[in-house]
Design an enzyme around this catalytic site. Sequence first.
Site, PDB file in Angstrom:
ATOM      1  N   ASP A   1       0.905  -1.142   0.000  1.00 52.03           N
ATOM      2  CA  ASP A   1       0.000   0.000   0.000  1.00 52.03           C
ATOM      3  C   ASP A   1       0.941   1.186   0.000  1.00 52.03           C
ATOM      4  O   ASP A   1       1.555   1.492   1.022  1.00 52.03           O
ATOM      5  CB  ASP A   1      -0.869   0.007   1.264  1.00 52.03           C
ATOM      6  N   HIS A   2       1.102   1.823  -1.144  1.00 51.62           N
ATOM      7  CA  HIS A   2       2.203   2.792  -1.239  1.00 51.62           C
ATOM      8  C   HIS A   2       2.022   3.989  -0.303  1.00 51.62           C
ATOM      9  O   HIS A   2       2.970   4.686  -0.014  1.00 51.62           O
ATOM     10  CB  HIS A   2       2.453   3.216  -2.688  1.00 51.62           C
TER      11      HIS A   2
ATOM     12  N   HIS B   1      -5.828   2.786   0.972  1.00 54.25           N
ATOM     13  CA  HIS B   1      -5.130   3.963   1.490  1.00 54.25           C
ATOM     14  C   HIS B   1      -5.902   4.686   2.596  1.00 54.25           C
ATOM     15  O   HIS B   1      -5.347   5.041   3.629  1.00 54.25           O
ATOM     16  CB  HIS B   1      -4.838   4.963   0.371  1.00 54.25           C
TER      17      HIS B   1
HETATM   18  C1  BG6 Z   1      -3.435   4.500  -6.462  1.00 56.81           C
HETATM   19  C2  BG6 Z   1      -4.739   4.540  -7.202  1.00 56.81           C
HETATM   20  O1  BG6 Z   1      -3.438   3.435  -5.555  1.00 56.81           O
HETATM   21  O2  BG6 Z   1      -3.239   5.716  -5.764  1.00 56.81           O
HETATM   22  C3  BG6 Z   1      -4.774   5.726  -8.151  1.00 56.81           C
HETATM   23  O3  BG6 Z   1      -4.929   3.353  -7.942  1.00 56.81           O
HETATM   24  C4  BG6 Z   1      -4.453   7.000  -7.410  1.00 56.81           C
HETATM   25  O4  BG6 Z   1      -6.046   5.830  -8.779  1.00 56.81           O
HETATM   26  C5  BG6 Z   1      -3.175   6.859  -6.591  1.00 56.81           C
HETATM   27  O5  BG6 Z   1      -4.303   8.024  -8.360  1.00 56.81           O
HETATM   28  C6  BG6 Z   1      -2.936   8.074  -5.721  1.00 56.81           C
HETATM   29  O6  BG6 Z   1      -1.642   8.001  -5.194  1.00 56.81           O
HETATM   30  P1  BG6 Z   1      -0.836   9.305  -4.787  1.00 56.81           P
HETATM   31  O7  BG6 Z   1       0.447   8.797  -4.225  1.00 56.81           O
HETATM   32  O8  BG6 Z   1      -0.661  10.132  -6.027  1.00 56.81           O
HETATM   33  O9  BG6 Z   1      -1.696  10.014  -3.785  1.00 56.81           O
END
Ligand code: BG6
Length: 492
Positions: free
Chosen positions: A177-178, A240
């Site tokens: 989960d980045h 997230h």
């Molecule tokens: C991803 C989603 O997990 O997270 C995308 O699949 C989204 O749709 C992205 O744009 C958002 O990540 P960040 O790091 O730009 O907030």
Amino acid sequence: NNTPTALIMIFGATGDLAHRKLFPSLYRLYKKGRLTDRFAVLGVARRSLTLNEFQDSVKKSIVEFTGEQDGLDEFASHFYYQSHDVTDSSSYIQLRELANKLDEQYGLEGNRLFYLAMAPEFFGTIGDHLKSDGLTDTAGYKRLVIEKPFGHDFESAQELNNRLRQAFAEEEIYRIDHYLGKAMVQNIQVIRFANALFEPLWNNRYISNIQVTSSETLGVEERGRYYEKSGALRDMVQNHMLQMVALLAMEPPIKLNTEEIRSEKVRALRSLRPMSLEEVDQYFVRGQYDAGTIKGEGVPAYRTEPMVDPESNTETYVAGKLVIDNFRWAGVPFYIRTGKRLGSKSTKIVVQFKDIPMNLYYNKDTDEKLTPNLLVIHIQPEEGVTLHLNAKKSGSGMETTPVQLSTANQSIDRMNTPEAYEKLLYDSMRGDATNFTHWDEVALSWKFVDTISEVWENTKETTFPNYAAGTDGPQVADQLLEKDGFEWWPVE
Ligand code: BG6
């Protein structure tokens, strides 16, 4: 061990994620000396490429996404490629032979990281073959790093999990989960547990509500096929948003180790009050973007994006109220909202404290209320913390005025996604699973979200599209808080 040794096998090595995130992250780790010369990357994808072509594509992505090229040739010489058919055993057997060769050549001690950066429908098949064709049969560690989506709902996630568990133990599975790699998301627990100022106030006696917002300006881009089946609920909330809520709500872990932190997060997710199907509308609302203007540029409606049904019922925006039934949080709503094509790109947490019992500074003539104290955690694009306080207005009277105390960190790219990948890759190589989601967290999040999707999939939302691109989202999101006597704090 700060300089891990491993063979990193990337499935989906010609894909977007590999080029935008994984190669640049590996390069940064290499530049920082966090990868010794004892590493090799084995790129795997369907396309047939020569070794040169593959190494060139790696170099290109690094120049493009890091703007650097120091030591690039040497770095790229660690990359190998094999064209691969994910359903064919002989393809895995070749892969195994190449892996064994690289093991020896680079002294990798049999350590293997299998990174699945590709279409999720193949996750299960690849897991099966890694085991049956002997790739997991290695003298060192074997770990599976797996991108979202982890299933489509609880049932499919469980099926996938059971299947992967045939080849890998829970401790060997690193579910990405980045958001958990973002510096300020990691900072939530430090702010909470390292400050005498906050921990005593972090409960329903002093906090009135917590708001978590993740807004994006991007639309669905080229991902219509995936997004139509996912929507903002599965794409952002299941993972997230609920992860951030868990970090905000959890009890202090008895130790800062993987197991303790994850088990507190699991307990927080377990205390989410489940909704019945009939209750969903009281707690969750949805939106879909219409055409509009973002930064002066006209952008199309969701329904006219590529690969999107012209009558699509898919939500591109979600706002919800979460109720956490435990001693600490009873009575404190956690509001979340996330959407695409909003006015700004920003992820923020606002902790709103309760009003003090009596306002000594109330002035009948001006009828000015004290602004509540807020703790704002800026996740992105800025990284930092702002504390909103009240102080005396300068001059002779005793009137108050809001003041802000701020700290700001500088992130590498102001979007900090690449940085997040760099941290997570490094963690997975070192064997630190703290910032990855445990199966129990995935399971609880899906169960929570499944109730909402069941209702939304079975009721056509007649008001769609209900917000113009470039705005703050649909009105229903404001009404959700108004019912409780609150409003969203602005994201800017
Ligand atoms: C991803 C989603 O997990 O997270 C995308 O699949 C989204 O749709 C992205 O744009 C958002 O990540 P960040 O790091 O730009 O907030």
